[in-house]
Design an enzyme around this catalytic site. Structure first.
Site, short mmCIF file in Angstrom:
data_model
loop_
_atom_site.label_atom_id
_atom_site.label_comp_id
_atom_site.label_asym_id
_atom_site.label_seq_id
_atom_site.Cartn_x
_atom_site.Cartn_y
_atom_site.Cartn_z
N ASN A 1 0.81 -1.22 0.00
CA ASN A 1 0.00 0.00 0.00
C ASN A 1 0.85 1.27 0.00
O ASN A 1 0.46 2.28 -0.61
CB ASN A 1 -0.99 0.00 1.17
CG ASN A 1 -0.33 -0.16 2.52
OD1 ASN A 1 0.73 -0.76 2.64
ND2 ASN A 1 -0.97 0.36 3.56
N LYS B 1 12.42 -7.92 1.33
CA LYS B 1 11.49 -8.55 0.40
C LYS B 1 10.35 -7.58 0.12
O LYS B 1 9.66 -7.12 1.03
CB LYS B 1 10.91 -9.86 0.92
CG LYS B 1 10.18 -10.64 -0.19
CD LYS B 1 9.18 -11.65 0.33
CE LYS B 1 7.80 -11.10 0.53
NZ LYS B 1 7.09 -10.73 -0.72
N ALA C 1 6.65 -6.48 -1.70
CA ALA C 1 5.37 -7.11 -1.98
C ALA C 1 5.32 -7.49 -3.46
O ALA C 1 5.78 -6.75 -4.32
CB ALA C 1 4.22 -6.16 -1.65
N PRO D 1 4.70 -17.06 0.73
CA PRO D 1 4.92 -18.45 1.15
C PRO D 1 6.29 -18.99 0.77
O PRO D 1 6.72 -20.01 1.34
CB PRO D 1 3.80 -19.21 0.42
CG PRO D 1 2.74 -18.18 0.17
CD PRO D 1 3.48 -16.92 -0.11
N GLY E 1 2.23 -5.68 7.45
CA GLY E 1 1.21 -6.38 6.67
C GLY E 1 0.03 -6.72 7.55
O GLY E 1 -0.22 -6.08 8.58
N SER E 2 -0.71 -7.74 7.15
CA SER E 2 -1.92 -8.11 7.88
C SER E 2 -1.56 -8.79 9.19
O SER E 2 -0.49 -9.36 9.36
CB SER E 2 -2.78 -9.04 7.03
OG SER E 2 -2.18 -10.33 6.94
N GLU F 1 4.24 -4.27 12.28
CA GLU F 1 3.25 -3.20 12.12
C GLU F 1 2.12 -3.81 11.32
O GLU F 1 2.26 -4.09 10.13
CB GLU F 1 3.88 -1.99 11.41
CG GLU F 1 3.06 -0.71 11.56
CD GLU F 1 2.11 -0.52 10.40
OE1 GLU F 1 0.89 -0.82 10.58
OE2 GLU F 1 2.55 -0.09 9.34
N GLY G 1 -2.47 -4.80 11.24
CA GLY G 1 -3.75 -4.23 10.81
C GLY G 1 -4.35 -3.27 11.82
O GLY G 1 -3.85 -3.09 12.94
N CYS H 1 -3.49 1.10 6.78
CA CYS H 1 -3.68 0.30 7.99
C CYS H 1 -4.32 1.09 9.12
O CYS H 1 -5.00 0.52 9.97
CB CYS H 1 -2.35 -0.29 8.44
SG CYS H 1 -1.07 0.96 8.68
N GLU I 1 -10.94 -5.49 9.07
CA GLU I 1 -10.23 -4.53 8.25
C GLU I 1 -10.60 -4.71 6.78
O GLU I 1 -10.26 -5.72 6.17
CB GLU I 1 -8.72 -4.68 8.44
CG GLU I 1 -7.91 -3.58 7.80
CD GLU I 1 -6.43 -3.71 8.10
OE1 GLU I 1 -5.77 -2.68 8.27
OE2 GLU I 1 -5.93 -4.85 8.17
N ILE I 2 -11.31 -3.74 6.21
CA ILE I 2 -11.76 -3.84 4.82
C ILE I 2 -10.65 -3.47 3.85
O ILE I 2 -10.49 -4.07 2.80
CB ILE I 2 -13.00 -2.94 4.60
CG1 ILE I 2 -14.14 -3.39 5.52
CG2 ILE I 2 -13.44 -2.97 3.13
CD1 ILE I 2 -15.35 -2.47 5.51
N PHE I 3 -9.88 -2.43 4.20
CA PHE I 3 -8.78 -1.96 3.36
C PHE I 3 -9.28 -1.50 1.99
O PHE I 3 -8.78 -1.90 0.95
CB PHE I 3 -7.74 -3.07 3.19
CG PHE I 3 -6.33 -2.58 3.48
CD1 PHE I 3 -6.00 -2.08 4.72
CD2 PHE I 3 -5.34 -2.64 2.51
CE1 PHE I 3 -4.71 -1.64 5.00
CE2 PHE I 3 -4.05 -2.20 2.77
CZ PHE I 3 -3.73 -1.70 4.02
#
Length: 551
Positions: free
Chosen positions: A219, A242, A244, A276, A295-296, A318, A320, A352, A449-451
């Site tokens: 984001n 890394k 996204a 993953p 992230g989430s 850090e 949601g 977030c 959390e809809i985001f």
């Protein structure tokens, strides 16, 4: 655009909020020649917009004024193919079309990157370099960020979908500001001499922690790069980052600039890939000394477990949020509407700390709902490269569909759909600015959390009531308070169980302000002096004193 204008834009976000657009803080952004008007004047190409209409997204997308030059992994100072030779597409969220194919890193590539970072830390010049020289490299990097502001902003907009004006006027200048902030800290990280109860000389050393693994979200790719890389490098660490998988391009571009500024090889390594595979490999790597993840919350729990099951590396998270935005009955309703609108819809709602639970006092509730509807209907949705656009597309099809599912859930659960509620246009991942009223605490749209650009407006009638309801969440990242009463503001700021409370403002992210959450919104803080603690080890050194003149 002058550097001074960019600095002013990045520090005056609060003024931007009440104006309804971030670009109101300063002059229009300077843009590459590809976006000059036919008469030669500078500025984004004009477009005719019908607010909140498919016309705004139906026009032919503007060709981005930047080329994609970096799509490989950055390992040990060189851009290289992945060990497997595999690539994956990164998509333009305006259309769903492929921008470029990017090298897909996996466990073997993470291992190569960690080995390079380990060698750079154990044998290379970076941790042994004077702190002043590290500071100078970060300062040169900030200068290069400013020099290439427009290209960086264009890449960010193309890959992410956020408005170009937002990226060029606020976010990229903030990256430069953050790097200068951490450059300033590099030679001010001090140890201590502490008294002992006997004849001993005691030093407390603050040492770099080693190889830092960092995983950033989609984001705010550039800002999260700066939040993590800045303090890690200032403290003398080496990094494996890394990105996204949705937004790999801007980090690769600015990493090239950082090496141009004089960063030694192996100090910063960048892996593009999937969670993953690449992400899990980094989190569980036995030679990574510290991990940072944004992230989430669900993914954060996995990252924390992987870190614990490997070498028990320390982790900062850090995660949601479901931030309450509380509007008291003494508020100026027009200003409250504008600020609450910004708090939720900024960055397409993909934030977030978005003020996604708008609590409004019953005395002003009906007026607030009607005016919020009118403001949402005026919101300009369209190609983020066009001047005046406030909202671009969502990041990808997965997030787009997730938001639409939450909207259906809101309708099914009995909330009143005030406006919006559907996709916008037939191409890309655009969602109508959506508002629900009559939202109850137990509804999914009030809990999860809809985001996305979905505002839930809840009614309250008592200060103690709203404190209890605002705190009744698994999250505790941030909150907003809108009131003219100082006693009310003080009561709320101390009672709310969150990491940041904005009073009569929102989304103020100065470099020195720490950011992080309570409860399941994370562990630790980013930005400010507290972020340095994430990347330092503390060592006590005790030596005996013989015939000491004083103790």
């Amino acid at each position: 655009m002058a550097a001074a204008t960019r600095r002013a834009a990045s520090s005056l976000v609060a003024r931007c909020l009440l104006a309804g657009r971030a670009s109101a803080a300063g002059a229009p952004p300077a843009v590459p020649s590809a976006l000059r008007r036919p008469d030669g004047t500078r500025g984004l190409l004009p477009g005719v917009f019908q607010r909140f209409s498919t016309a705004a997204v139906a026009e032919e997308p503007i060709s981005p004024p930047v080329q994609v030059n970096y799509t490989k992994l950055l390992i040990n100072g060189d851009f290289v193919d992945s060990a497997s030779g595999k690539t994956f597409p990164t998509l333009d969220p305006r259309t769903g079309d492929v921008i470029a194919h990017v090298a897909e890193g996996d466990a073997e590539d993470v291992n190569r990157a960690v080995n390079a970072a380990r060698k750079a830390f154990d044998e290379g010049p970076w941790p042994k370099m004077t702190a002043y020289e590290r500071s100078r490299i970060l300062l040169r990097f900030a200068d290069l960020i400013e020099k290439h502001n427009d290209e960086i902003a264009a890449l960010e907009t193309w890959d992410n979908g956020k408005p170009y004006e937002q990226a060029a006027l606020i976010e990229v200048p903030m990256v430069a500001r953050l790097m200068r902030y951490y450059a300033g800290w590099a030679d001010k990280i001090h140890g201590l001499i502490v008294p002992a109860d006997g004849p001993h000389h005691v030093q407390v050393l603050h040492e770099p922690i080693g190889v830092a693994g960092q995983i950033i979200p989609w984001n705010f790719p550039l800002l999260m790069f700066a939040w993590k890389v800045g303090p890690a490098l200032a403290c003398g660490n080496t990094v494996v980052l890394k990105t996204a998988e949705q937004t790999p391009l801007s980090a690769l571009y600015v990493s090239k600039l950082l090496h141009e500024a004089g960063l030694p090889e192996g100090v910063l390594n960048v892996i593009s890939g999937f969670g993953p595979t690449a992400g899990a490999s980094l989190a569980s790597h036995m030679d990574v000394d510290k991990l940072a993840f944004t992230g989430s919350t669900d993914t954060g729990k996995i990252v924390l477990e992987l870190a614990a099951r490997s070498n028990l590396k320390p982790v900062t998270l850090e995660l949601g949020g479901k931030s309450p935005f509380i509007i008291m009955d003494d508020a100026d309703v027009d200003q409250a509407v504008e600020l609450a609108h910004f708090a939720l819809f900024f960055n397409q709602g993909q934030c977030c700390c978005a003020g996604s639970r708008t609590f409004v006092h019953e005395r002003v509730y009906d007026e607030f709902v009607e005016k919020s509807k009118a403001r949402a209907l005026k919101r300009v949705v369209g190609d983020p490269f066009r001047k005046g656009v406030e909202q671009g597309p969502q990041i990808d099809e997965e997030q787009f569909n997730k938001i639409l599912r939450y909207i259906r859930s809101g309708v099914d659960s009995g909330a009143t759909l005030v406006t919006g509620g559907d996709k916008l246009g037939d191409k890309g991942y655009y969602v109508q600015p959506t508002i629900f009223s009559d939202v109850q605490d137990g509804m999914k749209i009030a809990q999860e959390e809809i985001f996305g650009p979905v505002q839930s407006i809840l009614k309250f009638n008592d200060l103690n009531e709203v404190i209890k309801r605002a705190n009744a969440s698994q999250y505790g990242l941030a909150a907003g308070v809108f009131t003219n009463n100082l006693d009310t503001a003080n009561t709320l700021t101390r009672a709310l169980k969150v990491g940041t409370v904005w009073v009569n403002c929102f989304d103020i992210f100065d470099a020195a302000i720490p950011f992080g959450g309570y409860k399941q919104s994370g562990i630790g803080r980013e930005k400010g002096i507290d972020s340095l603690k994430n990347y330092l080890q503390i060592k006590a050194v005790v030596t005996p004193l013989k015939n000491a003149a004083w103790l």
